[in-house]
Design a protein around this motif. Sequence first.
Motif, mmCIF file in Angstrom:
data_model
loop_
_atom_site.group_PDB
_atom_site.id
_atom_site.type_symbol
_atom_site.label_atom_id
_atom_site.label_comp_id
_atom_site.label_asym_id
_atom_site.label_seq_id
_atom_site.Cartn_x
_atom_site.Cartn_y
_atom_site.Cartn_z
ATOM 1 N N SER A 66 0.852 -1.284 -0.084
ATOM 2 C CA SER A 66 0.005 -0.009 -0.040
ATOM 3 C C SER A 66 0.949 1.173 -0.063
ATOM 4 O O SER A 66 0.770 1.929 1.029
ATOM 5 C CB SER A 66 -0.924 -0.087 1.034
ATOM 6 O OG SER A 66 -1.750 -1.084 1.153
ATOM 7 N N ASP A 67 1.611 1.341 -1.067
ATOM 8 C CA ASP A 67 2.615 2.347 -1.256
ATOM 9 C C ASP A 67 2.048 3.852 -1.364
ATOM 10 O O ASP A 67 0.875 4.005 -1.887
ATOM 11 C CB ASP A 67 3.665 2.102 -2.248
ATOM 12 C CG ASP A 67 4.291 0.631 -2.075
ATOM 13 O OD1 ASP A 67 4.512 0.270 -0.897
ATOM 14 O OD2 ASP A 67 4.558 0.015 -3.102
ATOM 15 N N TRP A 68 3.008 4.893 -1.366
ATOM 16 C CA TRP A 68 2.868 6.136 -1.744
ATOM 17 C C TRP A 68 1.561 6.721 -0.841
ATOM 18 O O TRP A 68 0.495 7.375 -1.482
ATOM 19 C CB TRP A 68 2.425 6.420 -3.244
ATOM 20 C CG TRP A 68 3.714 5.999 -3.797
ATOM 21 C CD1 TRP A 68 3.894 4.864 -4.599
ATOM 22 C CD2 TRP A 68 4.859 6.810 -4.141
ATOM 23 N NE1 TRP A 68 5.281 4.633 -5.262
ATOM 24 C CE2 TRP A 68 5.858 5.884 -4.913
ATOM 25 C CE3 TRP A 68 5.680 7.901 -3.443
ATOM 26 C CZ2 TRP A 68 7.140 6.156 -5.026
ATOM 27 C CZ3 TRP A 68 6.703 8.247 -3.842
ATOM 28 C CH2 TRP A 68 7.762 7.522 -4.672
ATOM 29 N N PHE A 69 1.544 6.507 0.491
ATOM 30 C CA PHE A 69 0.402 6.811 1.388
ATOM 31 C C PHE A 69 0.750 8.301 2.042
ATOM 32 O O PHE A 69 2.063 8.522 2.093
ATOM 33 C CB PHE A 69 0.040 5.690 2.313
ATOM 34 C CG PHE A 69 1.228 5.337 3.127
ATOM 35 C CD1 PHE A 69 1.564 5.995 4.274
ATOM 36 C CD2 PHE A 69 2.090 4.232 2.795
ATOM 37 C CE1 PHE A 69 2.806 5.790 5.336
ATOM 38 C CE2 PHE A 69 3.476 3.955 3.580
ATOM 39 C CZ PHE A 69 3.424 4.581 4.832
ATOM 40 N N ASN A 70 -0.134 8.814 2.479
ATOM 41 C CA ASN A 70 -0.118 9.986 3.479
ATOM 42 C C ASN A 70 -1.022 9.722 4.715
ATOM 43 O O ASN A 70 -2.385 9.731 4.479
ATOM 44 C CB ASN A 70 -0.503 11.378 2.589
ATOM 45 C CG ASN A 70 -0.559 12.535 3.513
ATOM 46 O OD1 ASN A 70 0.045 12.658 4.594
ATOM 47 N ND2 ASN A 70 -1.175 13.646 3.062
ATOM 48 N N ILE A 71 -0.329 9.746 5.709
ATOM 49 C CA ILE A 71 -1.113 9.657 7.085
ATOM 50 C C ILE A 71 -0.974 11.036 7.841
ATOM 51 O O ILE A 71 0.450 11.029 8.372
ATOM 52 C CB ILE A 71 -0.921 8.354 7.899
ATOM 53 C CG1 ILE A 71 -1.266 7.221 6.845
ATOM 54 C CG2 ILE A 71 -1.571 8.341 9.128
ATOM 55 C CD1 ILE A 71 -0.712 5.719 7.365
ATOM 56 N N SER A 72 -1.517 11.726 7.920
ATOM 57 C CA SER A 72 -1.368 13.232 8.563
ATOM 58 C C SER A 72 -2.664 13.581 9.605
ATOM 59 O O SER A 72 -3.788 13.397 9.071
ATOM 60 C CB SER A 72 -1.256 14.164 7.626
ATOM 61 O OG SER A 72 -0.223 13.858 6.606
ATOM 62 N N LYS A 73 -2.219 14.217 10.760
ATOM 63 C CA LYS A 73 -3.171 14.984 11.419
ATOM 64 C C LYS A 73 -4.290 13.968 11.949
ATOM 65 O O LYS A 73 -5.481 14.475 12.196
ATOM 66 C CB LYS A 73 -3.694 16.060 10.810
ATOM 67 C CG LYS A 73 -2.594 17.220 10.412
ATOM 68 C CD LYS A 73 -3.282 18.338 9.983
ATOM 69 C CE LYS A 73 -2.211 19.569 9.389
ATOM 70 N NZ LYS A 73 -2.737 20.615 8.872
ATOM 71 N N ASN A 74 -4.236 12.917 12.187
ATOM 72 C CA ASN A 74 -4.986 11.952 12.783
ATOM 73 C C ASN A 74 -4.782 11.693 14.359
ATOM 74 O O ASN A 74 -3.706 11.928 14.798
ATOM 75 C CB ASN A 74 -4.626 10.342 12.107
ATOM 76 C CG ASN A 74 -5.245 10.394 10.665
ATOM 77 O OD1 ASN A 74 -6.159 10.656 10.182
ATOM 78 N ND2 ASN A 74 -4.168 10.368 10.099
ATOM 79 N N THR A 75 -5.875 11.586 15.032
ATOM 80 C CA THR A 75 -5.745 11.178 16.492
ATOM 81 C C THR A 75 -6.016 9.751 16.656
ATOM 82 O O THR A 75 -7.212 9.080 16.193
ATOM 83 C CB THR A 75 -6.653 11.946 17.415
ATOM 84 O OG1 THR A 75 -6.530 13.360 17.106
ATOM 85 C CG2 THR A 75 -6.525 11.707 18.884
ATOM 86 N N ILE A 76 -5.085 8.965 17.115
ATOM 87 C CA ILE A 76 -5.174 7.430 17.240
ATOM 88 C C ILE A 76 -4.782 7.053 18.434
ATOM 89 O O ILE A 76 -3.476 7.162 19.076
ATOM 90 C CB ILE A 76 -4.225 6.700 16.192
ATOM 91 C CG1 ILE A 76 -4.429 7.425 14.848
ATOM 92 C CG2 ILE A 76 -4.222 5.298 16.280
ATOM 93 C CD1 ILE A 76 -3.269 7.130 13.812
#
Length: 131
Positions: A91-101
Amino acid sequence: LSQNRVAWNYDFGINVIINSQNNTIIDNEITHNQGDGISIASTSPNNVVRRNTLSDNQEYGLSITGSSNCDILDNTITHNGYDGIRLSSHSDWFNISKNTISSNGWDEIVPWDGLQCRNSENGTIWSNTIS
């Protein structure tokens, strides 16, 4: 797919599968499903998951498998049975930003993660709160 309450389903809350591309999942409440809150799989690229609340699902809050170029932005992902977010199988070239986990799974044998990337490359993980 926007402004829905997706709850108490037998399996996934939302399932994007088999060449389903260019979808936007935004401003939803996805809770208490027996599988993943959201599953994106089987070569389903170019999806955006934004401003959703994913909580109390029995498996992953969000699972992306074999689907590239996905943006995961501004979500709240809490109290799911396994990892909050899991990317796997290129699952390449992803952007994971500004999440609350926070406060995602744990069992006596395997500690689960807030965020797990497995066999996925060239991504950006930026400005998330993970606890």
